[in-house]
Design an enzyme around this catalytic site. Structure first.
Site, short mmCIF file in Angstrom:
data_model
loop_
_atom_site.label_atom_id
_atom_site.label_comp_id
_atom_site.label_asym_id
_atom_site.label_seq_id
_atom_site.Cartn_x
_atom_site.Cartn_y
_atom_site.Cartn_z
N ARG A 194 0.85 -1.20 0.00
CA ARG A 194 0.00 0.00 0.00
C ARG A 194 0.88 1.25 0.00
O ARG A 194 0.64 2.21 -0.73
CB ARG A 194 -0.92 0.02 1.25
CG ARG A 194 -1.97 -1.06 1.28
CD ARG A 194 -3.08 -0.75 2.27
NE ARG A 194 -2.70 -0.72 3.66
CZ ARG A 194 -2.72 -1.77 4.49
NH1 ARG A 194 -3.10 -2.95 4.04
NH2 ARG A 194 -2.37 -1.64 5.76
N LYS A 234 -13.50 14.84 2.78
CA LYS A 234 -14.44 14.22 1.85
C LYS A 234 -15.38 13.28 2.58
O LYS A 234 -14.95 12.56 3.49
CB LYS A 234 -13.67 13.42 0.79
CG LYS A 234 -14.56 12.94 -0.34
CD LYS A 234 -14.07 11.67 -0.97
CE LYS A 234 -14.67 10.47 -0.27
NZ LYS A 234 -14.49 9.20 -1.01
N GLU A 267 -20.10 14.71 -1.36
CA GLU A 267 -20.15 13.69 -2.42
C GLU A 267 -21.43 12.86 -2.35
O GLU A 267 -21.51 11.88 -1.62
CB GLU A 267 -18.92 12.76 -2.31
CG GLU A 267 -18.89 11.67 -3.37
CD GLU A 267 -17.63 10.82 -3.34
OE1 GLU A 267 -16.71 11.12 -2.56
OE2 GLU A 267 -17.57 9.84 -4.09
N LYS A 277 -18.94 16.82 -5.24
CA LYS A 277 -18.39 15.68 -6.00
C LYS A 277 -19.54 14.75 -6.37
O LYS A 277 -19.83 13.78 -5.68
CB LYS A 277 -17.34 14.96 -5.15
CG LYS A 277 -16.75 13.73 -5.81
CD LYS A 277 -15.49 13.23 -5.11
CE LYS A 277 -15.08 11.88 -5.64
NZ LYS A 277 -13.78 11.43 -5.20
C1 5MM Z 1 -16.99 6.84 -5.53
O1 5MM Z 1 -15.69 6.64 -5.09
C2 5MM Z 1 -14.88 7.80 -4.99
C3 5MM Z 1 -14.38 8.23 -6.32
O2 5MM Z 1 -13.69 7.16 -6.91
P1 5MM Z 1 -14.11 6.65 -8.37
O3 5MM Z 1 -13.71 7.77 -9.31
O4 5MM Z 1 -13.30 5.41 -8.54
O5 5MM Z 1 -15.60 6.40 -8.38
C4 5MM Z 1 -13.69 7.47 -4.08
O6 5MM Z 1 -13.14 8.65 -3.53
C5 5MM Z 1 -14.11 6.54 -2.99
O7 5MM Z 1 -14.96 7.20 -2.13
C6 5MM Z 1 -12.81 6.08 -2.33
O8 5MM Z 1 -12.17 5.20 -3.22
C7 5MM Z 1 -13.01 5.42 -0.99
O9 5MM Z 1 -13.72 4.26 -1.10
P2 5MM Z 1 -14.08 3.43 0.22
O10 5MM Z 1 -15.01 2.35 -0.31
O11 5MM Z 1 -12.82 2.86 0.74
O12 5MM Z 1 -14.77 4.33 1.20
#
Ligand code: 5MM
Length: 336
Positions: free
Chosen positions: A46, A136, A177, A219
């Site tokens: 990671r 966020k 978002e 977002k």
């Molecule tokens: C919707 O997911 C967010 C934007 O990513 P994509 O462009 O891939 O759709 C992204 O910021 C998401 O919230 C994060 O990857 C965190 O995900 P988790 O599931 O770990 O909360």
């Protein structure tokens, strides 16, 4: 922290020609992304992966901000610099994902509510001390079988507003978002209706909670046909439906919209962004905050191998560049 500083941070997050990298995958989500390259997302991998992304030469050319997960905010780069400092040294704004994830909305099978308000005031303060200048919080809405219900929309909108208020109180810009999921058989018209109801409710609650709209970034998802819908709207139709819906629901005082990609391919999410920016000036900046659409091609090249690192960075840079061009409506398929 003055209102002016919130406004300045929010407008820097949506600067012209740039967008936000969503690199805030929790351990579970990052593991699901690593499943695609057949790797276990260990702590070392990671760290190596995030290091690859954040040390990409020229990252600052097209990236204005990076959203980080709790662990990453506390991790040092391979060259022993705290990740938020490494990002800030490149003139990029570090931010933090502050929700603690989704859970089922009791009484509403299939619908979800986002958790994380407990202890949020303290958590935001800690992240601020670690270098985050924005936060966020993601709320999720499915379409189908009566969803999204008014109860689910109102409950999530109110939580988003409470989160935003706590962030602004601490001088941290909230990214709001609300994601309408692509999965389902719904038409683009049904997506537009669900998005319109959701956004109008979210902004009602934001105002009710005295949020400074000039100091947030939205977002949202794009207005799309469901992935299983037999009729798939084309790029222009998506752009027109999305902008029409936003002009009805997102106040002009909001500085910018930074889309999520939501499972669209990298190429299609860039094409949609480009088409929207080609539609002429809008009250807000139309930007991106992609996770998968920026990272997937690079991760597929990297495969966890040090030998592939440089090429993976080039592939990642290329995606940021395509989206940077799309911010001006200047992307063309030849760039791919
Ligand atoms: C919707 O997911 C967010 C934007 O990513 P994509 O462009 O891939 O759709 C992204 O910021 C998401 O919230 C994060 O990857 C965190 O995900 P988790 O599931 O770990 O909360």
């Amino acid at each position: 922290m003055s209102k002016q500083q919130l406004v300045e941070t929010a407008s820097a997050m949506v600067s012209r020609g740039k967008g936000i990298l969503a690199a805030d995958e929790s351990e579970k989500t990052l593991q699901s992304r690593f499943d695609g390259i057949g790797l276990e997302a260990t702590q070392d991998l990671r760290r190596a992966y995030r290091d690859l992304l954040f040390t990409t030469p020229g990252l600052e050319d097209f990236i204005s901000g990076v959203i980080l997960y709790d662990e990453t905010l506390r991790t040092r780069s391979l060259d022993d610099v705290q990740f938020p400092d490494l990002i800030a040294q490149q003139g990029i704004i570090p931010g933090a994902k502050v929700d603690t994830g989704l859970t089922g909305l009791a009484g509403f099978p299939g619908e979800q509510i986002t958790e994380g308000l407990d202890g949020l005031r303290e958590r935001v303060q800690t992240y601020r001390e670690l270098g985050a200048r924005f936060a966020k919080w993601r709320a999720v809405f499915a379409i189908g079988q009566g969803a999204p219900t008014r109860t689910c929309i109102q409950a999530n909108a109110q939580v988003l507003a409470r989160y935003a208020a706590i962030c602004q109180e601490a001088g941290v810009v909230p990214i709001v978002e609300p994601e309408i999921l692509m999965n389902g058989t719904h038409s683009i018209e049904e997506c537009e209706e669900a998005t319109e109801t959701t956004l109008s409710t979210v902004f009602y609650e934001l105002l009710a909670h005295r949020i400074l709209l000039e100091g947030i970034v939205v977002k949202p998802s794009m207005v799309l046909s469901g992935t299983e819908c037999p009729v798939q709207a084309g790029v222009e139709e998506v752009a027109e439906a999305t902008i029409r819906c936003f002009r009805r629901t997102i106040p002009a005082s909001v500085p910018g919209i930074a889309f999520l990609s939501g499972g669209q391919s990298p190429e299609l999410s860039t094409a949609h962004l480009n088409a929207m920016n080609l539609m002429g000036p809008q009250p807000w900046e139309i930007s991106f905050s992609y996770g998968r659409a920026l990272q997937d091609p690079a991760r597929a090249v990297w495969k966890g191998e040090e030998a592939n690192r440089k090429l993976a960075q080039e592939v990642f840079y290329h995606r940021t560049k395509c989206n940077g061009a799309a911010r001006f409506g200047k992307f063309s398929p030849e760039m791919e």
